[in-house]
Design an enzyme around this catalytic site. Structure first.
Site, mmCIF file in Angstrom:
data_model
loop_
_atom_site.group_PDB
_atom_site.id
_atom_site.type_symbol
_atom_site.label_atom_id
_atom_site.label_comp_id
_atom_site.label_asym_id
_atom_site.label_seq_id
_atom_site.Cartn_x
_atom_site.Cartn_y
_atom_site.Cartn_z
ATOM 1 N N GLU A 145 23.774 71.171 -9.146
ATOM 2 C CA GLU A 145 23.172 70.323 -10.244
ATOM 3 C C GLU A 145 23.381 68.842 -9.398
ATOM 4 O O GLU A 145 24.107 68.554 -8.594
ATOM 5 C CB GLU A 145 24.201 70.231 -11.326
ATOM 6 C CG GLU A 145 24.024 71.474 -12.081
ATOM 7 C CD GLU A 145 25.123 71.404 -13.522
ATOM 8 O OE1 GLU A 145 24.440 72.054 -14.453
ATOM 9 O OE2 GLU A 145 26.001 71.021 -13.318
ATOM 10 N N CYS B 118 31.643 63.031 -13.900
ATOM 11 C CA CYS B 118 32.791 63.269 -12.543
ATOM 12 C C CYS B 118 33.599 64.557 -13.106
ATOM 13 O O CYS B 118 34.535 64.588 -13.971
ATOM 14 C CB CYS B 118 33.735 61.991 -12.300
ATOM 15 S SG CYS B 118 34.499 62.525 -10.928
#
Length: 385
Positions: free
Chosen positions: A113, A363
């Site tokens: 990703e 994150c």
């Protein structure tokens, strides 16, 4: 959130063409390949490689026929024996805040990703992966629940930038007002466990006649592979970020198990010796804010003492939740008080605004949810749904 490809309808397809893919080669590799394939004579290889380089990396061209300053017979010869390929974009998602995430298939079973995070105005950062999965098992990171499959090649790292540029419509490489202005190696994997390929990819990305993103706008984040830190600085001249998250070994060993191998004292010594470290080239320390774990005023003061004398800024990262995590995000007031201690000590300590949470692009959230979705799609197909 917008999803533009259905995982259930995107079966695995081989990425690697039967012909060599020129797209991720270094200049030297490209010239050597052209000679080996018999496309050009050795004395013209460097010149022809420079032409192809500019078309591939400055203009983003994938069709030899569009290379108008290359002789027609040479274009035909190139098309017969080699290719300029992109990996398969299995899924593209767009967050309500403008963050974009691509699930990119490099080869059958090899998927990563990549996330584009827009900033104020036109600027934005691309978060790229360096490995498929991760070995570090940081307890606050969802990515760490995905076992390591393999390192990405330099070509596969560069391909993430090319896919983003394709989607953002940023070919040819703009000199100003770039939407993709920064590269951060903060996706899946530990970059310093794949330094050869990371360094080669940075050489390609930073080349002034191609993608042309300055090395000062490329940041490599590491959990602290101490023996490779000096080599990273010498080989890439990239900006350094350290995934720190604690100020003492006892806590950091729980959060970042790599600390058992390279404790904080060794890590800080290597950081102080990082090539090029200065007030104009500061180290970024990343510190995820975990409620009741590492967010006390005492921890903030300990962080100030730990970083004393190091040109640094500290990114405070509100914890991004994921299914099954044992942690919660610190309260906003707690984060602000923590930042205030750092600010009073003279350290810039921005609080990172969570981006892309609704598409699991923030994150520490990458990869695992896509795996679950693919598994669900496979079960549906097996059931005839």
């Amino acid at each position: 959130m917008g999803v533009t490809l259905d995982l259930a309808r995107a079966p695995a397809q081989p990425l690697a063409p039967s012909r060599p893919n020129l797209s991720g080669m270094t200049r030297a590799e490209l010239a050597a390949c052209l000679v080996e394939l018999g496309v050009v004579r050795p004395e013209k290889a460097k010149m022809r490689a420079s032409q192809l380089w500019r078309w591939m990396h400055h203009y983003g061209v994938t069709d030899f026929e569009k290379m108008t300053d290359v002789a027609k017979e040479t274009r035909a010869a190139l098309a017969e024996v080699c290719a300029i390929s992109r990996p398969q974009v299995v899924e593209r998602q767009v967050s309500k805040d403008g963050t974009r995430k691509w699930l990119i298939r490099m080869a059958p079973g090899i998927e990563v990703e990549t996330v584009y995070i827009p900033d104020v105005g036109r600027a934005g950062a691309l978060c790229v992966s360096s490995q498929v999965g991760c070995t570090l098992n940081c307890t606050f990171c969802h990515t760490g629940t995905q076992a390591l499959v393999r390192n990405l090649t330099a070509a596969e790292i560069v391909a993430q930038v090319q896919v983003a540029r394709d989607d953002l419509g940023e070919w040819p490489s703009p000199k100003e007002d770039r939407r993709l202005s920064n590269i951060v190696f903060m996706g899946m994997g530990e970059p310093l466990y794949n330094l050869d390929n990371v360094a080669a990819a940075i050489d390609i990305i930073a080349d002034n006649e191609g993608i042309a993103i300055s090395r000062r706008r490329i940041t490599v984040s590491t959990s602290g592979v101490v023996p490779e830190l000096a080599a990273l600085g010498e080989r890439t001249q990239a900006m350094l970020a350290i995934s720190l998250h604690a100020t003492n070994d006892e806590l950091r060993e729980k959060l970042v198990p790599l600390n058992r191998k390279y404790p904080i004292a060794e890590l800080m010594a290597a950081i102080r010796a990082y090539p090029g470290l200065s007030n104009s080239k500061r180290v970024t320390f990343e510190y995820v804010m975990l409620k009741g774990v590492n967010d006390s005023p005492a921890e903030a003061k300990a962080l100030v003492n730990l970083l004393k004398g190091v040109p640094a800024k500290i990114n405070l990262i509100p914890f991004n939740p994921w299914p099954g995590s044992q942690y919660e995000c610190s309260d906003w007031g707690t984060i602000e008080r923590f930042a205030a201690v750092l600010n009073r000590a003279g350290y810039a300590s921005p609080i990172r605004t969570p981006r892309g949470r609704d598409i699991l692009a923030a994150c520490g959230q990458l990869k695992s949810e896509s795996e679950k979705l693919r598994a669900s799609a496979r079960r549906k197909l097996a059931a005839g749904g």
